[in-house]
Enzyme design. Structure first.
Site, PDB file in Angstrom:
ATOM      1  N   LYS A  13      34.832 -27.814  -5.839  1.00  0.00           N
ATOM      2  CA  LYS A  13      34.916 -29.226  -6.714  1.00  0.00           C
ATOM      3  C   LYS A  13      36.793 -28.727  -7.234  1.00  0.00           C
ATOM      4  O   LYS A  13      37.377 -29.599  -7.357  1.00  0.00           O
ATOM      5  CB  LYS A  13      34.091 -29.021  -8.238  1.00  0.00           C
ATOM      6  CG  LYS A  13      33.051 -29.570  -8.006  1.00  0.00           C
ATOM      7  CD  LYS A  13      32.525 -29.775  -9.224  1.00  0.00           C
ATOM      8  CE  LYS A  13      32.574 -28.492 -10.063  1.00  0.00           C
ATOM      9  NZ  LYS A  13      30.811 -27.197  -9.473  1.00  0.00           N
ATOM     10  N   ARG A  88      27.321 -32.190 -17.301  1.00  0.00           N
ATOM     11  CA  ARG A  88      27.596 -31.624 -16.171  1.00  0.00           C
ATOM     12  C   ARG A  88      25.440 -31.748 -16.376  1.00  0.00           C
ATOM     13  O   ARG A  88      24.860 -31.431 -15.596  1.00  0.00           O
ATOM     14  CB  ARG A  88      26.825 -30.553 -16.118  1.00  0.00           C
ATOM     15  CG  ARG A  88      27.477 -29.359 -15.012  1.00  0.00           C
ATOM     16  CD  ARG A  88      27.639 -27.979 -15.363  1.00  0.00           C
ATOM     17  NE  ARG A  88      28.946 -27.957 -15.192  1.00  0.00           N
ATOM     18  CZ  ARG A  88      29.813 -27.188 -14.601  1.00  0.00           C
ATOM     19  NH1 ARG A  88      28.377 -25.749 -14.220  1.00  0.00           N
ATOM     20  NH2 ARG A  88      31.004 -27.301 -14.378  1.00  0.00           N
ATOM     21  N   ARG A 123      34.430 -15.644  -3.055  1.00  0.00           N
ATOM     22  CA  ARG A 123      35.247 -16.131  -3.947  1.00  0.00           C
ATOM     23  C   ARG A 123      36.419 -14.730  -4.155  1.00  0.00           C
ATOM     24  O   ARG A 123      35.722 -13.890  -4.906  1.00  0.00           O
ATOM     25  CB  ARG A 123      34.833 -17.642  -4.405  1.00  0.00           C
ATOM     26  CG  ARG A 123      35.570 -17.650  -5.635  1.00  0.00           C
ATOM     27  CD  ARG A 123      35.438 -19.073  -6.359  1.00  0.00           C
ATOM     28  NE  ARG A 123      34.385 -18.860  -7.182  1.00  0.00           N
ATOM     29  CZ  ARG A 123      33.726 -19.636  -7.632  1.00  0.00           C
ATOM     30  NH1 ARG A 123      33.788 -21.145  -7.185  1.00  0.00           N
ATOM     31  NH2 ARG A 123      32.408 -19.734  -8.231  1.00  0.00           N
ATOM     32  N   ARG A 156      34.922 -13.380 -10.038  1.00  0.00           N
ATOM     33  CA  ARG A 156      34.107 -13.903 -11.244  1.00  0.00           C
ATOM     34  C   ARG A 156      33.224 -13.032 -11.006  1.00  0.00           C
ATOM     35  O   ARG A 156      32.546 -13.011 -10.842  1.00  0.00           O
ATOM     36  CB  ARG A 156      34.159 -15.449 -11.599  1.00  0.00           C
ATOM     37  CG  ARG A 156      35.400 -16.083 -11.892  1.00  0.00           C
ATOM     38  CD  ARG A 156      35.404 -17.589 -11.547  1.00  0.00           C
ATOM     39  NE  ARG A 156      33.914 -18.564 -11.570  1.00  0.00           N
ATOM     40  CZ  ARG A 156      33.453 -19.283 -11.351  1.00  0.00           C
ATOM     41  NH1 ARG A 156      35.059 -20.254 -10.805  1.00  0.00           N
ATOM     42  NH2 ARG A 156      32.663 -20.169 -12.057  1.00  0.00           N
ATOM     43  N   ARG A 167      22.351 -19.920 -11.718  1.00  0.00           N
ATOM     44  CA  ARG A 167      23.725 -21.084 -11.323  1.00  0.00           C
ATOM     45  C   ARG A 167      22.794 -22.728 -10.775  1.00  0.00           C
ATOM     46  O   ARG A 167      23.168 -23.856 -10.772  1.00  0.00           O
ATOM     47  CB  ARG A 167      24.879 -20.991 -11.334  1.00  0.00           C
ATOM     48  CG  ARG A 167      25.814 -20.655 -12.292  1.00  0.00           C
ATOM     49  CD  ARG A 167      27.222 -19.202 -11.759  1.00  0.00           C
ATOM     50  NE  ARG A 167      27.702 -20.392 -11.537  1.00  0.00           N
ATOM     51  CZ  ARG A 167      29.211 -19.869 -10.639  1.00  0.00           C
ATOM     52  NH1 ARG A 167      29.188 -19.262 -10.346  1.00  0.00           N
ATOM     53  NH2 ARG A 167      30.156 -20.389 -10.691  1.00  0.00           N
TER      54      ARG A 167
END
Ligand code: AP5
Length: 213
Positions: A13, A88, A123, A156, A167
C-alpha cells in the site's frame, strides 16, 4: 480524487500510495507513518499507540480518527488525497461516511499471506523521510543508506516475524470486512500484487486511469 489503499500489512500500500501521490500530485496520508512519528517524538498519543503497534494490534479508533480528522482539514487535501492504512475497521469507514468525506475509489492490493511474510523480512525503511525499500525487490541504490535523504535505513520494530503474524491475523479479522463494506458501495477495485513493484504500479495506475474515464 480521493483514494483509499486497502490491503494486508506489507501488501505494498505504502509503496503504491507514494507512487500515485507523485503522479497525481495529491498528498499521501499514512496513519502508520503519522503514528510512528508520534512514537519517535514521544508524544502522549505516540506513547499510547506504541503498546498496540508493538503487539501487532490496531490502535483504538478514537486515536486514528482524531488524526485523520485534523489532517483532512489541511489545505493540501483540497484537490484530493490518498489514505494509506485508514480506514482499517468498519467504525473508521463509518466515520468517513458520517462526516461527509467522499471516497471515489478504494484500491485493494491483494497479496497472499506467505508472500507478505517474505516481503516484510526484507523491508528496510528510512526513519527520517519514511521512504520504504526492500533488500531484493526495491533496494536503495546506496545500499543501507536512504537514496532520498541519506539517513541510515532501519528494520521496523513491527516487522519482527511474530509481530507480522499477529498483524496479519488482525487484518483478516478487523480490516478485511471493509472489502464487503466498500464492495456494496461499488467503489472497490482489486489489484493483484505482482512479484515486481513496477508491475503492481502499472496495474494500480491503470485502475485509477480507468476510473477517471
Ligand atoms: P502501517 O504503517 O499502515 O502498516 P501496515 O498496514 O501494516 O502496512 P505496511 O506499512 O507494513 O505495509 P504496506 O502495505 O504499506 O507495504 P509496503 O509498501 O511497505 O501501520 C502500522 C501499525 O499502525 C498498524 O499495525 C496499527 O497498529 C497502526 N495503525 C495504522 N493505521 C491504523 C488505523 N487506521 N487504525 C488502527 N491502527 C492503525 O511494502 C512492503 C515491502 O514489500 C516493502 O519492503 C516493499 O519495498 C516491498 N514491496 C512492495 N510492493 C512489492 C511488489 N510488488 N513486489 C515485491 N516487493 C514489494
Amino acid at each position: 480524487m480521493n483514494i483509499i489503499f486497502l490491503g494486508a500489512p506489507g501488501a505494498g500500500k505504502g509503496t503504491q500510495a507514494e507512487n500515485i501521490s507523485e503522479k497525481l500530485n495529491i498528498p499521501n496520508i499514512s496513519t502508520g507513518v503519522i503514528l510512528r512519528e508520534a512514537i519517535n517524538e514521544k508524544t502522549s498519543m505516540g506513547l499510547k499507540a506504541k503498546d498496540y503497534m508493538d503487539k501487532g494490534a490496531l490502535v483504538p479508533d478514537a486515536i486514528v480518527i482524531s488524526i485523520i480528522k485534523s489532517r483532512l482539514t489541511k489545505p493540501d487535501c483540497e484537490n484530493g488525497f490518498i489514505l494509506d492504512g485508514f480506514p482499517r475497521t468498519v467504525p473508521q469507514a463509518e466515520y468517513l461516511e458520517e462526516s461527509g468525506v467522499v471516497i471515489d475509489l478504494i484500491v485493494d492490493i491483494h497479496v497472499p499471506d506467505d508472500k507478505i511474510i517474505e516481503r516484510m523480512s526484507g523491508r528496510r525503511v528510512c526513519p527520517m523521510c519514511g521512504a520504504t525499500y526492500h533488500i531484493i525487490y526495491k533496494p536503495s541504490h546506496r545500499g543501507n543508506i536512504c537514496g532520498r535523504c541519506e539517513s541510515r535505513l532501519i528494520i521496523r520494530d513491527d516487522d519482527k516475524p511474530e509481530v507480522v503474524l499477529s498483524r496479519l491475523e488482525t487484518y483478516h479479522k478487523q480490516t478485511e470486512p471493509l472489502k464487503d463494506f466498500y464492495g456494496k458501495r461499488n467503489v472497490l477495485k482489486t489489484v493483484i500484487g505482482q512479484e515486481e513493484v513496477e508491475d503492481t504500479s502499472r496495474l494500480t495506475y491503470e485502475v485509477i486511469q480507468n476510473f477517471n474515464k
